[in-house]
Design a protein around this motif. Sequence first.
Motif, PDB file in Angstrom:
ATOM      1  N   GLN A  28       0.826  -1.208   0.000  1.00  0.00           N
ATOM      2  CA  GLN A  28       0.000   0.000   0.000  1.00  0.00           C
ATOM      3  C   GLN A  28       0.861   1.259   0.000  1.00  0.00           C
ATOM      4  O   GLN A  28       0.549   2.236  -0.692  1.00  0.00           O
ATOM      5  CB  GLN A  28      -0.936   0.001   1.221  1.00  0.00           C
ATOM      6  CG  GLN A  28      -1.990  -1.094   1.214  1.00  0.00           C
ATOM      7  CD  GLN A  28      -2.890  -1.030  -0.003  1.00  0.00           C
ATOM      8  OE1 GLN A  28      -3.330   0.046  -0.396  1.00  0.00           O
ATOM      9  NE2 GLN A  28      -3.137  -2.177  -0.613  1.00  0.00           N
ATOM     10  N   LEU A  29       1.939   1.237   0.783  1.00  0.00           N
ATOM     11  CA  LEU A  29       2.829   2.396   0.824  1.00  0.00           C
ATOM     12  C   LEU A  29       3.457   2.643  -0.553  1.00  0.00           C
ATOM     13  O   LEU A  29       3.614   3.797  -0.982  1.00  0.00           O
ATOM     14  CB  LEU A  29       3.922   2.193   1.875  1.00  0.00           C
ATOM     15  CG  LEU A  29       3.466   2.261   3.339  1.00  0.00           C
ATOM     16  CD1 LEU A  29       4.604   1.871   4.272  1.00  0.00           C
ATOM     17  CD2 LEU A  29       2.961   3.656   3.702  1.00  0.00           C
ATOM     18  N   TYR A  30       3.829   1.571  -1.248  1.00  0.00           N
ATOM     19  CA  TYR A  30       4.397   1.715  -2.592  1.00  0.00           C
ATOM     20  C   TYR A  30       3.374   2.371  -3.523  1.00  0.00           C
ATOM     21  O   TYR A  30       3.702   3.316  -4.259  1.00  0.00           O
ATOM     22  CB  TYR A  30       4.813   0.347  -3.155  1.00  0.00           C
ATOM     23  CG  TYR A  30       5.143   0.409  -4.631  1.00  0.00           C
ATOM     24  CD1 TYR A  30       6.407   0.822  -5.058  1.00  0.00           C
ATOM     25  CD2 TYR A  30       4.174   0.100  -5.590  1.00  0.00           C
ATOM     26  CE1 TYR A  30       6.696   0.917  -6.416  1.00  0.00           C
ATOM     27  CE2 TYR A  30       4.460   0.196  -6.946  1.00  0.00           C
ATOM     28  CZ  TYR A  30       5.720   0.608  -7.354  1.00  0.00           C
ATOM     29  OH  TYR A  30       6.004   0.722  -8.691  1.00  0.00           O
ATOM     30  N   LYS A  31       2.130   1.873  -3.486  1.00  0.00           N
ATOM     31  CA  LYS A  31       1.093   2.387  -4.393  1.00  0.00           C
ATOM     32  C   LYS A  31       0.780   3.861  -4.126  1.00  0.00           C
ATOM     33  O   LYS A  31       0.654   4.663  -5.051  1.00  0.00           O
ATOM     34  CB  LYS A  31      -0.184   1.555  -4.246  1.00  0.00           C
ATOM     35  CG  LYS A  31      -0.066   0.135  -4.776  1.00  0.00           C
ATOM     36  CD  LYS A  31      -1.327  -0.669  -4.456  1.00  0.00           C
ATOM     37  CE  LYS A  31      -1.200  -2.115  -4.890  1.00  0.00           C
ATOM     38  NZ  LYS A  31      -2.387  -2.923  -4.475  1.00  0.00           N
ATOM     39  N   ILE A  32       0.659   4.213  -2.845  1.00  0.00           N
ATOM     40  CA  ILE A  32       0.346   5.606  -2.496  1.00  0.00           C
ATOM     41  C   ILE A  32       1.551   6.499  -2.795  1.00  0.00           C
ATOM     42  O   ILE A  32       1.405   7.636  -3.240  1.00  0.00           O
ATOM     43  CB  ILE A  32      -0.083   5.716  -1.020  1.00  0.00           C
ATOM     44  CG1 ILE A  32      -1.373   4.922  -0.797  1.00  0.00           C
ATOM     45  CG2 ILE A  32      -0.306   7.175  -0.608  1.00  0.00           C
ATOM     46  CD1 ILE A  32      -1.715   4.661   0.652  1.00  0.00           C
ATOM     47  N   GLY A  33       2.753   5.955  -2.586  1.00  0.00           N
ATOM     48  CA  GLY A  33       3.966   6.702  -2.923  1.00  0.00           C
ATOM     49  C   GLY A  33       4.026   7.024  -4.404  1.00  0.00           C
ATOM     50  O   GLY A  33       4.369   8.145  -4.802  1.00  0.00           O
ATOM     51  N   LYS A  34       3.674   6.052  -5.230  1.00  0.00           N
ATOM     52  CA  LYS A  34       3.680   6.224  -6.682  1.00  0.00           C
ATOM     53  C   LYS A  34       2.786   7.388  -7.093  1.00  0.00           C
ATOM     54  O   LYS A  34       3.157   8.221  -7.929  1.00  0.00           O
ATOM     55  CB  LYS A  34       3.182   4.927  -7.333  1.00  0.00           C
ATOM     56  CG  LYS A  34       3.449   4.813  -8.810  1.00  0.00           C
ATOM     57  CD  LYS A  34       4.853   4.314  -9.073  1.00  0.00           C
ATOM     58  CE  LYS A  34       5.056   4.027 -10.556  1.00  0.00           C
ATOM     59  NZ  LYS A  34       6.487   3.871 -10.868  1.00  0.00           N
ATOM     60  N   LYS A  35       1.612   7.468  -6.470  1.00  0.00           N
ATOM     61  CA  LYS A  35       0.663   8.545  -6.790  1.00  0.00           C
ATOM     62  C   LYS A  35       1.184   9.906  -6.360  1.00  0.00           C
ATOM     63  O   LYS A  35       0.751  10.934  -6.871  1.00  0.00           O
ATOM     64  CB  LYS A  35      -0.682   8.280  -6.099  1.00  0.00           C
ATOM     65  CG  LYS A  35      -1.452   7.096  -6.672  1.00  0.00           C
ATOM     66  CD  LYS A  35      -2.724   6.856  -5.864  1.00  0.00           C
ATOM     67  CE  LYS A  35      -3.452   5.613  -6.345  1.00  0.00           C
ATOM     68  NZ  LYS A  35      -4.614   5.299  -5.482  1.00  0.00           N
ATOM     69  N   ASN A  36       2.095   9.915  -5.381  1.00  0.00           N
ATOM     70  CA  ASN A  36       2.612  11.173  -4.832  1.00  0.00           C
ATOM     71  C   ASN A  36       4.054  11.455  -5.240  1.00  0.00           C
ATOM     72  O   ASN A  36       4.724  12.276  -4.616  1.00  0.00           O
ATOM     73  CB  ASN A  36       2.495  11.150  -3.310  1.00  0.00           C
ATOM     74  CG  ASN A  36       1.064  11.314  -2.833  1.00  0.00           C
ATOM     75  OD1 ASN A  36       0.575  12.427  -2.704  1.00  0.00           O
ATOM     76  ND2 ASN A  36       0.376  10.196  -2.591  1.00  0.00           N
ATOM     77  N   ASN A  37       4.510  10.746  -6.286  1.00  0.00           N
ATOM     78  CA  ASN A  37       5.858  10.952  -6.824  1.00  0.00           C
ATOM     79  C   ASN A  37       6.952  10.676  -5.793  1.00  0.00           C
ATOM     80  O   ASN A  37       7.977  11.349  -5.746  1.00  0.00           O
ATOM     81  CB  ASN A  37       6.005  12.374  -7.390  1.00  0.00           C
ATOM     82  CG  ASN A  37       7.176  12.470  -8.369  1.00  0.00           C
ATOM     83  OD1 ASN A  37       7.477  11.521  -9.076  1.00  0.00           O
ATOM     84  ND2 ASN A  37       7.844  13.619  -8.375  1.00  0.00           N
ATOM     85  N   ILE A  38       6.703   9.671  -4.951  1.00  0.00           N
ATOM     86  CA  ILE A  38       7.706   9.233  -3.977  1.00  0.00           C
ATOM     87  C   ILE A  38       8.026   7.763  -4.253  1.00  0.00           C
ATOM     88  O   ILE A  38       7.129   6.922  -4.337  1.00  0.00           O
ATOM     89  CB  ILE A  38       7.202   9.415  -2.528  1.00  0.00           C
ATOM     90  CG1 ILE A  38       7.103  10.912  -2.202  1.00  0.00           C
ATOM     91  CG2 ILE A  38       8.122   8.727  -1.524  1.00  0.00           C
ATOM     92  CD1 ILE A  38       6.495  11.217  -0.860  1.00  0.00           C
ATOM     93  N   ASP A  39       9.304   7.480  -4.424  1.00  0.00           N
ATOM     94  CA  ASP A  39       9.735   6.106  -4.698  1.00  0.00           C
ATOM     95  C   ASP A  39       9.882   5.368  -3.372  1.00  0.00           C
ATOM     96  O   ASP A  39      10.588   5.836  -2.469  1.00  0.00           O
ATOM     97  CB  ASP A  39      11.072   6.153  -5.442  1.00  0.00           C
ATOM     98  CG  ASP A  39      11.287   4.936  -6.320  1.00  0.00           C
ATOM     99  OD1 ASP A  39      10.297   4.256  -6.630  1.00  0.00           O
ATOM    100  OD2 ASP A  39      12.441   4.678  -6.700  1.00  0.00           O
ATOM    101  N   VAL A  40       9.211   4.224  -3.250  1.00  0.00           N
ATOM    102  CA  VAL A  40       9.210   3.476  -1.986  1.00  0.00           C
ATOM    103  C   VAL A  40       9.842   2.105  -2.200  1.00  0.00           C
ATOM    104  O   VAL A  40       9.467   1.377  -3.121  1.00  0.00           O
ATOM    105  CB  VAL A  40       7.771   3.306  -1.441  1.00  0.00           C
ATOM    106  CG1 VAL A  40       7.777   2.468  -0.164  1.00  0.00           C
ATOM    107  CG2 VAL A  40       7.130   4.670  -1.171  1.00  0.00           C
TER     108      VAL A  40
END
Length: 370
Positions: A28-40
């Motif tokens: 989930q953190l990866y997916k939300i990071g992707k939407k916010n231009n943050i690489d997780v």
Amino acid sequence: MKNRKTILGIMTCQNKKYLFFEKEYFKQLYKIGKKNNIDVYVFYPDSIDWKSKTTNGFQYNPYKNRFETKIFPIPTFIYDRCFYSSRKEYRTYLPYIKKIKQERIPFLGNGLKGKWEVYQILSTNPLFKSHLPKTAIYRGENQLFQWLSTMPIILKPIGGSHGKGVIKVSIQNRAYHILGRAYNNKKIHLIFQNKKEFLNWIHSFTKEKRYLIQQYLNLTTSQYQPYDIRVLVQKNENGQWETTGMAARIGDASNITSNLHGGGKVESAVHLIQKEFSHYKAKEILELIHSFAKTIPPFIEQSHGELFELGLDLGIDQQGKVWIIEVNSKPGRNVFSILGEEQTIIKSVSQPILYTKYLAKNRSLGGNAQ
């Protein structure tokens, strides 16, 4: 620094059976990071190569629904989700974590050291102290019998979690009663008539870990089920503390804790409190819980240093007094999944990403990110 993409590295411990725990959360953190231009990505504390400024890590591949091994740049920020299975594991990782901190890679928050540190901090505030059970570091048999002469007690490991290794000790009809859970999560229910046998068992049970001795509180429903209120507080996209959600965790009457790992269930906190107490009393209790959620995190931060999220575990006795049982800096959020509170679930997994954005923005503007 301004042009570098923000990278959030989730630091976790290696597990013998699996790559790591909390895989669903990290997805989930990866997916939300992707939407916010943050690489997780996920990494172990000992996997950083300081010469090449890279680390071996794992990143979720949504197309294959699995984590894949890659080499990544050192993260911009670190989210600490290490849960140590033993002091040996902690000591193994400690030099690597110290090196990371020496290199001044900011963490979203610095983890609390343990239950005793939290107790000491909160005890300096008269209001909080009046809601803390009597607690001390466990020193041995003289102290044990001194406490038992006036009250039943709880022994709990200073760095423990999930209710494992927590026991209630009481004297009834000249016999020593022990109730709780072992470290393998199996129930313990023992009665000793012989004082020496009782002490031998206690010594054997506590010798490997540092323990707290604590006043036993009867924190049960009207049906004698142990329960507590878990309140999740996190920093938001503006760097401000806010309550994400709360839930009641209820154990069965044969347990001393309400922990889900011991077979507990989850219910709406508001619903349970309103069911257990009169309208006026329930309103009073809920107002105090919200007050604690607002005031405890910044108060602990003043002494401890930067934090990002806390799980407050609050107990309520049958007279309606609210007790501060524990404060955890690496809280779980599965209570909200069990409750099916979709908005709370989304918020609880979004806040780490939104707070990372806040820190990155603050940093690029020349502010103090940590």
